[in-house]
Write an enzyme that holds these catalytic residues in place. Structure first.
Site, PDB file in Angstrom:
ATOM      1  CG  ASP A 108       3.487   0.916   0.724  1.00  0.00           C
ATOM      2  OD1 ASP A 108       3.149   2.275   0.535  1.00  0.00           O
ATOM      3  OD2 ASP A 108       2.873   0.256   1.664  1.00  0.00           O
ATOM      4  CG  ASP A 155       4.509   6.633   8.361  1.00  0.00           C
ATOM      5  OD1 ASP A 155       3.321   6.259   7.709  1.00  0.00           O
ATOM      6  OD2 ASP A 155       5.485   6.533   7.790  1.00  0.00           O
TER       7      ASP A 155
END
Length: 251
Positions: free
Chosen positions: A11, A130
């Site tokens: 990330d 997500d």
């Protein structure tokens, strides 16, 4: 049976690899290109880069990092974050990515999945999701880095993703993300049982047997992790060897 894959996830925010818990408490880990090189050395089957604030901040993908990594890393590279048009997909692939991961924009504009698959091939299009549990056997899809609930049923969404031509799904559990309490087996099983395209398990890996568990209990074809690898608690090679010792066929 497809050989299972182990995928480190990087990330990236402001040019640095970062990690948080449930999308909060972010801390710096290191340089993305150096991290990717290390995972290449460890035998990663693939590396995923997510620009975690690109969609939220309304900007494009970080192509300079992609180009530099592609020069030095020789495993498939998947890049996500800020990809909102066919031109974004083209430029990201041109910069050296093997696949793109579309998440927020796929929900806002599902036609992007179909157009991307038609032009570049299904194998280039991974849809990132997500999701968070809202009731027994029910999950909802979030966008913008877990900030916005779209009130979109997860199982219905993954079926549509497959129909639109995506080649793969990367399913991240917001409930499990960064907790190191194990993958979200219930959610992964529901999704894997609903589609025939490959599903990458993401969110929650905390110990070595979490990887064998997710392959034994769900149809996931790959397992993705960040904290465990970033903070050197495990190497990719150790995880693959452990899974093999449990009779799991690994890439």
């Amino acid at each position: 049976m497809l050989a299972k894959r182990i995928i480190p996830c990087l990330d990236v925010r402001n040019g640095k690899v970062v990690k948080g818990v449930n999308f909060e408490g972010i801390r710096d880990v290191g340089d993305p290109v150096e991290c990717a090189e290390e995972y290449n050395r460890q035998g990663a089957d693939e590396i995923v880069f997510y620009d975690i604030t690109a969609s939220y901040e309304g900007r494009g993908v970080f192509l300079d990092v992609v180009r530099e990594t592609a020069k030095k890393v020789f495993v498939p590279l998947t890049v996500g974050g800020g990809i909102s048009t066919v031109d974004d997909i083209r430029e990201t692939l041109r910069a050296g990515a093997d696949k793109v991961s579309v998440n927020s924009q796929a929900v806002k504009n599902p036609q992007l999945i179909r157009d991307g698959a038609d032009i570049f091939g299904s194998q280039c299009i991974c849809v990132g999701i997500d999701a968070k549990k809202i009731a027994d056997h029910r999950w909802t899809v979030f966008i913008n880095g877990g900030r916005v609930d779209m009130n979109l049923d997860l199982v219905e969404w993954v079926k549509r993703i497959e129909q639109l031509g995506a080649g793969e799904i990367c399913l991240n559990s917001i409930d499990a993300d960064g907790t190191k309490a194990g993958f979200d087996i219930e959610m992964l099983k529901a999704v894997c049982d609903s589609v025939s395209i490959p599903v990458i398990a993401s969110g929650g890996a905390g110990k070595i047997d979490d990887f064998s568990e997710v392959f034994e209990k769900t149809g996931a074809t790959a397992a993705l992790a960040a904290s465990l690898f970033h903070f050197r608690e495990l190497t990719v090679g150790e995880v693959k060897e452990y899974c093999r010792s449990n009779g799991i066929i690994m890439r």
